[in-house]
Design a protein around this motif. Structure first.
Motif, short mmCIF file in Angstrom:
data_model
loop_
_atom_site.label_atom_id
_atom_site.label_comp_id
_atom_site.label_asym_id
_atom_site.label_seq_id
_atom_site.Cartn_x
_atom_site.Cartn_y
_atom_site.Cartn_z
N ASP A 1 -42.99 -45.17 -40.39
CA ASP A 1 -43.68 -45.86 -39.30
C ASP A 1 -44.70 -45.02 -38.53
O ASP A 1 -45.83 -45.45 -38.35
CB ASP A 1 -42.67 -46.48 -38.32
N PRO A 2 -44.34 -43.81 -38.06
CA PRO A 2 -45.32 -43.04 -37.27
C PRO A 2 -46.57 -42.68 -38.08
O PRO A 2 -47.68 -42.65 -37.54
CB PRO A 2 -44.57 -41.76 -36.86
N ILE A 3 -46.41 -42.45 -39.38
CA ILE A 3 -47.56 -42.13 -40.23
C ILE A 3 -48.50 -43.33 -40.28
O ILE A 3 -49.72 -43.21 -40.14
CB ILE A 3 -47.08 -41.75 -41.65
N LEU A 4 -47.92 -44.53 -40.45
CA LEU A 4 -48.74 -45.74 -40.52
C LEU A 4 -49.39 -46.05 -39.18
O LEU A 4 -50.53 -46.52 -39.14
CB LEU A 4 -47.88 -46.92 -40.99
N GLU A 5 -48.67 -45.78 -38.09
CA GLU A 5 -49.25 -46.03 -36.77
C GLU A 5 -50.46 -45.15 -36.53
O GLU A 5 -51.47 -45.59 -35.97
CB GLU A 5 -48.18 -45.81 -35.69
N GLU A 6 -50.40 -43.88 -36.96
CA GLU A 6 -51.56 -42.98 -36.83
C GLU A 6 -52.73 -43.50 -37.66
O GLU A 6 -53.87 -43.52 -37.20
CB GLU A 6 -51.19 -41.58 -37.34
N LEU A 7 -52.45 -43.90 -38.89
CA LEU A 7 -53.51 -44.42 -39.76
C LEU A 7 -54.14 -45.66 -39.16
O LEU A 7 -55.36 -45.80 -39.19
CB LEU A 7 -52.93 -44.78 -41.14
N GLU A 8 -53.31 -46.53 -38.62
CA GLU A 8 -53.83 -47.77 -38.04
C GLU A 8 -54.75 -47.47 -36.87
O GLU A 8 -55.79 -48.10 -36.71
CB GLU A 8 -52.67 -48.68 -37.61
N ALA A 9 -54.40 -46.47 -36.08
CA ALA A 9 -55.25 -46.08 -34.95
C ALA A 9 -56.60 -45.56 -35.44
O ALA A 9 -57.64 -45.84 -34.85
CB ALA A 9 -54.53 -45.03 -34.10
N ASP A 10 -56.59 -44.83 -36.56
CA ASP A 10 -57.82 -44.24 -37.08
C ASP A 10 -58.68 -45.22 -37.87
O ASP A 10 -59.90 -45.11 -37.87
CB ASP A 10 -57.49 -43.04 -37.97
N TYR A 11 -58.05 -46.15 -38.56
CA TYR A 11 -58.78 -47.06 -39.46
C TYR A 11 -58.81 -48.49 -38.96
O TYR A 11 -59.09 -49.41 -39.73
CB TYR A 11 -58.14 -47.04 -40.86
N ASP B 1 -61.65 -50.77 -40.02
CA ASP B 1 -61.99 -50.91 -41.44
C ASP B 1 -60.87 -51.46 -42.31
O ASP B 1 -61.13 -51.90 -43.42
CB ASP B 1 -62.40 -49.54 -42.01
N VAL B 2 -59.64 -51.38 -41.83
CA VAL B 2 -58.49 -51.73 -42.66
C VAL B 2 -57.60 -52.70 -41.91
O VAL B 2 -57.33 -52.52 -40.72
CB VAL B 2 -57.68 -50.46 -43.04
N SER B 3 -57.13 -53.72 -42.62
CA SER B 3 -56.16 -54.66 -42.06
C SER B 3 -54.76 -54.17 -42.41
O SER B 3 -54.45 -53.95 -43.58
CB SER B 3 -56.41 -56.05 -42.66
N PHE B 4 -53.94 -53.95 -41.40
CA PHE B 4 -52.57 -53.47 -41.61
C PHE B 4 -51.59 -54.63 -41.45
O PHE B 4 -51.64 -55.34 -40.45
CB PHE B 4 -52.23 -52.37 -40.59
N GLU C 1 -51.99 -38.07 -46.19
CA GLU C 1 -53.11 -37.69 -47.04
C GLU C 1 -53.21 -38.62 -48.25
O GLU C 1 -54.31 -39.04 -48.63
CB GLU C 1 -52.97 -36.24 -47.50
N GLN C 2 -52.08 -38.95 -48.86
CA GLN C 2 -52.08 -39.84 -50.03
C GLN C 2 -52.58 -41.23 -49.64
O GLN C 2 -53.34 -41.85 -50.37
CB GLN C 2 -50.68 -39.95 -50.62
N LEU C 3 -52.12 -41.71 -48.48
CA LEU C 3 -52.53 -43.03 -48.01
C LEU C 3 -54.02 -43.05 -47.68
O LEU C 3 -54.72 -44.01 -48.00
CB LEU C 3 -51.69 -43.45 -46.81
N GLU C 4 -54.50 -41.98 -47.06
CA GLU C 4 -55.93 -41.88 -46.74
C GLU C 4 -56.77 -41.93 -48.02
O GLU C 4 -57.79 -42.61 -48.06
CB GLU C 4 -56.24 -40.59 -45.97
N ASP C 5 -56.34 -41.19 -49.03
CA ASP C 5 -57.08 -41.17 -50.30
C ASP C 5 -57.15 -42.58 -50.89
O ASP C 5 -58.20 -43.01 -51.38
CB ASP C 5 -56.41 -40.22 -51.31
N ALA C 6 -56.02 -43.31 -50.84
CA ALA C 6 -55.99 -44.67 -51.38
C ALA C 6 -56.89 -45.60 -50.58
O ALA C 6 -57.62 -46.43 -51.15
CB ALA C 6 -54.56 -45.19 -51.39
N ILE C 7 -56.87 -45.47 -49.25
CA ILE C 7 -57.71 -46.30 -48.39
C ILE C 7 -59.18 -46.03 -48.68
O ILE C 7 -59.99 -46.95 -48.79
CB ILE C 7 -57.36 -46.05 -46.90
N GLU C 8 -59.53 -44.75 -48.82
CA GLU C 8 -60.92 -44.39 -49.10
C GLU C 8 -61.35 -44.93 -50.47
O GLU C 8 -62.44 -45.48 -50.61
CB GLU C 8 -61.11 -42.88 -49.05
#
Length: 89
Positions: free
Chosen positions: A20-30, A33-36, A78-85
């Motif tokens: 959860d905390p990893i996804l929350e950080e990603l959601e704040a950053d993206y 651009d990204v629908s969570f 990092e893996q999730l960021e790579d996939a999103i990019e």
């Protein structure tokens, strides 16, 4: 290009709480651009079956062309960021 991150989880799942905390950080950053989407596998069994989710947490990154990448188990940022990019975000 629409990019979606689907988080398949359950309230009783320990590793999901770690994710959860990893996804929350990603959601704040993206956020722009990204629908969570958080999908509770107990409440949305049909969606979990459609995506053939057998273990949780499972994260599916999609774009307009379909599934770009899928992760099972706790996945690092990092893996999730790579996939999103690579999905086009």
């Amino acid at each position: 290009m629409t990019v979606t991150l689907k988080d398949f989880y359950a309230d009783w799942c320990g590793p999901c709480k770690t994710q959860d905390p990893i996804l929350e950080e990603l959601e704040a950053d993206y956020d722009e651009d990204v629908s969570f989407e958080k999908i509770d596998v107990d409440e949305a069994e049909d969606v979990a079956n459609e995506y053939q989710v057998r273990s949780i947490p499972t994260i599916v990154v999609e774009n307009d062309d379909g599934v770009v990448e899928r992760f099972v188990g706790v996945t690092q940022r990092e893996q999730l960021e790579d996939a999103i990019e690579s999905a086009g975000a």
